[in-house]
Design a protein around this motif. Structure first.
Motif, PDB file in Angstrom:
ATOM      1  N   LYS A 128      15.559 -24.862 -21.669  1.00  0.00           N
ATOM      2  CA  LYS A 128      14.858 -25.054 -20.396  1.00  0.00           C
ATOM      3  C   LYS A 128      13.591 -25.851 -20.654  1.00  0.00           C
ATOM      4  CE  LYS A 128      14.116 -22.596 -16.308  1.00  0.00           C
ATOM      5  NZ  LYS A 128      14.997 -21.653 -15.771  1.00  0.00           N
ATOM      6  N   ALA A 129      13.383 -26.884 -19.852  1.00  0.00           N
ATOM      7  CA  ALA A 129      12.205 -27.731 -20.003  1.00  0.00           C
ATOM      8  C   ALA A 129      10.956 -26.963 -19.579  1.00  0.00           C
ATOM      9  CB  ALA A 129      12.363 -29.002 -19.186  1.00  0.00           C
ATOM     10  N   GLU A 130       9.958 -26.927 -20.441  1.00  0.00           N
ATOM     11  CA  GLU A 130       8.669 -26.310 -20.107  1.00  0.00           C
ATOM     12  C   GLU A 130       7.765 -27.323 -19.429  1.00  0.00           C
ATOM     13  OE1 GLU A 130       6.673 -24.714 -23.524  1.00  0.00           O
ATOM     14  OE2 GLU A 130       8.392 -23.538 -24.144  1.00  0.00           O
ATOM     15  N   THR A 131       7.863 -28.559 -19.880  1.00  0.00           N
ATOM     16  CA  THR A 131       7.032 -29.639 -19.353  1.00  0.00           C
ATOM     17  C   THR A 131       7.947 -30.791 -18.954  1.00  0.00           C
ATOM     18  OG1 THR A 131       6.772 -30.677 -21.515  1.00  0.00           O
ATOM     19  CG2 THR A 131       5.129 -29.028 -20.897  1.00  0.00           C
ATOM     20  N   PRO A 132       7.446 -31.693 -18.134  1.00  0.00           N
ATOM     21  CA  PRO A 132       8.275 -32.866 -17.813  1.00  0.00           C
ATOM     22  C   PRO A 132       8.534 -33.705 -19.060  1.00  0.00           C
ATOM     23  CG  PRO A 132       6.391 -32.691 -16.318  1.00  0.00           C
ATOM     24  CD  PRO A 132       6.190 -31.687 -17.402  1.00  0.00           C
ATOM     25  N   ILE A 133       9.725 -34.286 -19.114  1.00  0.00           N
ATOM     26  CA  ILE A 133      10.110 -35.158 -20.222  1.00  0.00           C
ATOM     27  C   ILE A 133      10.608 -36.453 -19.607  1.00  0.00           C
ATOM     28  CG2 ILE A 133      11.583 -35.440 -22.256  1.00  0.00           C
ATOM     29  CD1 ILE A 133      11.938 -32.365 -22.236  1.00  0.00           C
ATOM     30  N   THR A 134      10.078 -37.570 -20.062  1.00  0.00           N
ATOM     31  CA  THR A 134      10.527 -38.872 -19.575  1.00  0.00           C
ATOM     32  C   THR A 134      10.862 -39.741 -20.773  1.00  0.00           C
ATOM     33  OG1 THR A 134       8.249 -39.704 -19.534  1.00  0.00           O
ATOM     34  CG2 THR A 134       9.100 -38.762 -17.482  1.00  0.00           C
ATOM     35  N   ASN A 192      16.316 -39.540 -22.967  1.00  0.00           N
ATOM     36  CA  ASN A 192      16.421 -40.818 -22.276  1.00  0.00           C
ATOM     37  C   ASN A 192      16.475 -40.604 -20.768  1.00  0.00           C
ATOM     38  OD1 ASN A 192      16.428 -42.343 -24.628  1.00  0.00           O
ATOM     39  ND2 ASN A 192      18.637 -42.135 -24.874  1.00  0.00           N
ATOM     40  N   ASP A 193      16.571 -39.332 -20.339  1.00  0.00           N
ATOM     41  CA  ASP A 193      16.595 -38.976 -18.926  1.00  0.00           C
ATOM     42  C   ASP A 193      15.193 -38.558 -18.493  1.00  0.00           C
ATOM     43  OD1 ASP A 193      19.368 -39.265 -19.122  1.00  0.00           O
ATOM     44  OD2 ASP A 193      19.706 -37.106 -19.369  1.00  0.00           O
ATOM     45  N   THR A 194      14.973 -38.589 -17.197  1.00  0.00           N
ATOM     46  CA  THR A 194      13.748 -38.024 -16.640  1.00  0.00           C
ATOM     47  C   THR A 194      14.058 -36.576 -16.279  1.00  0.00           C
ATOM     48  OG1 THR A 194      13.050 -40.163 -15.780  1.00  0.00           O
ATOM     49  CG2 THR A 194      12.029 -38.217 -14.812  1.00  0.00           C
ATOM     50  N   ILE A 195      13.322 -35.679 -16.891  1.00  0.00           N
ATOM     51  CA  ILE A 195      13.582 -34.245 -16.738  1.00  0.00           C
ATOM     52  C   ILE A 195      12.324 -33.577 -16.212  1.00  0.00           C
ATOM     53  CG2 ILE A 195      14.176 -32.120 -17.967  1.00  0.00           C
ATOM     54  CD1 ILE A 195      15.650 -33.942 -20.014  1.00  0.00           C
ATOM     55  N   ARG A 205      19.368 -33.820 -22.942  1.00  0.00           N
ATOM     56  CA  ARG A 205      19.716 -34.578 -21.737  1.00  0.00           C
ATOM     57  C   ARG A 205      19.764 -33.603 -20.585  1.00  0.00           C
ATOM     58  NH1 ARG A 205      25.072 -33.503 -20.653  1.00  0.00           N
ATOM     59  NH2 ARG A 205      26.383 -33.106 -22.465  1.00  0.00           N
ATOM     60  N   SER A 206      19.588 -34.134 -19.422  1.00  0.00           N
ATOM     61  CA  SER A 206      19.586 -33.313 -18.209  1.00  0.00           C
ATOM     62  C   SER A 206      20.989 -32.813 -17.936  1.00  0.00           C
ATOM     63  CB  SER A 206      19.086 -34.153 -17.021  1.00  0.00           C
ATOM     64  OG  SER A 206      19.227 -33.419 -15.833  1.00  0.00           O
ATOM     65  N   THR A 207      21.096 -31.590 -17.433  1.00  0.00           N
ATOM     66  CA  THR A 207      22.402 -31.054 -17.041  1.00  0.00           C
ATOM     67  C   THR A 207      22.873 -31.712 -15.744  1.00  0.00           C
ATOM     68  OG1 THR A 207      21.356 -29.196 -15.886  1.00  0.00           O
ATOM     69  CG2 THR A 207      22.070 -28.829 -18.169  1.00  0.00           C
ATOM     70  N   GLN A 208      21.975 -32.346 -15.040  1.00  0.00           N
ATOM     71  CA  GLN A 208      22.342 -32.993 -13.774  1.00  0.00           C
ATOM     72  C   GLN A 208      23.012 -34.329 -13.982  1.00  0.00           C
ATOM     73  OE1 GLN A 208      18.726 -33.049 -11.513  1.00  0.00           O
ATOM     74  NE2 GLN A 208      18.627 -30.829 -11.347  1.00  0.00           N
ATOM     75  N   THR A 209      22.991 -34.881 -15.186  1.00  0.00           N
ATOM     76  CA  THR A 209      23.617 -36.184 -15.423  1.00  0.00           C
ATOM     77  C   THR A 209      25.019 -36.047 -16.004  1.00  0.00           C
ATOM     78  OG1 THR A 209      22.633 -36.327 -17.631  1.00  0.00           O
ATOM     79  CG2 THR A 209      21.414 -37.337 -15.817  1.00  0.00           C
ATOM     80  N   ILE A 210      25.543 -34.826 -16.010  1.00  0.00           N
ATOM     81  CA  ILE A 210      26.878 -34.605 -16.575  1.00  0.00           C
ATOM     82  C   ILE A 210      27.942 -35.123 -15.648  1.00  0.00           C
ATOM     83  CG2 ILE A 210      28.507 -32.848 -17.327  1.00  0.00           C
ATOM     84  CD1 ILE A 210      26.152 -31.169 -18.213  1.00  0.00           C
TER      85      ILE A 210
END
Length: 149
Positions: A97-103, A122-125, A144-149
């Motif tokens: 789980k992302a604690e902070t934003p990752i770009t 490589n995703d914006t999270i 990677r984001s789970t939303q890009t699957i």
């Protein structure tokens, strides 16, 4: 007590205590010092040797056991060190789980197995978003984001 007047019995109990301490302390070292104490107990049971000789035999046999048998026994018991590839394979595909934003180009933090890790993607999270671990570079997790699957 009369039992503790026999030096072989004392060495036996020292070895037993070292064996039991092995369960509480990590490292798989005390086991070999326990065997060293038992070697001295066996020798002291049949011969009359001085305390200095007992200590030399104890230290010598313990260290020799560690050097000769520790890695072999750890391997046989499945306690050997994992290869970096095995550690990487253990992480890949796991959820965090992302604690902070990752770009892209900016690292952030993720929580994985209750611990905070540096992560890049490589995703914006967004913070709070679930991610999948796809790799690692030392202690930096690649996610990677789970939303890009």
């Amino acid at each position: 007590m009369e039992v503790f007047q026999n030096i072989a019995v004392i060495w036996f109990f020292i070895g037993l205590v070292l064996f039991l301490l092995e369960f509480a302390l990590p490292g798989f070292i005390l086991f070999f010092f326990g065997t060293g104490a038992w070697i001295v107990a066996i020798i002291a049971l049949f011969t009359d040797i001085s305390l200095n000789t007992q200590l030399i035999i104890f230290l010598g046999s313990s260290l020799l056991n560690v050097l000769l048998f520790r890695n072999w026994i750890r391997t046989k018991l499945g306690m050997g060190k994992k290869s970096p590839q095995a550690l990487e394979d253990e992480f890949i595909g796991q959820s965090a789980k992302a604690e902070t934003p990752i770009t892209p180009g900016t690292n952030g933090k993720v929580t994985f197995r209750g611990t905070s890790w540096e992560a890049s993607s490589n995703d914006t999270i967004a913070a709070g978003e679930n991610v999948i671990i796809t790799g690692n570079k030392s202690i930096l997790l690649i996610v990677r984001s789970t939303q890009t699957i």
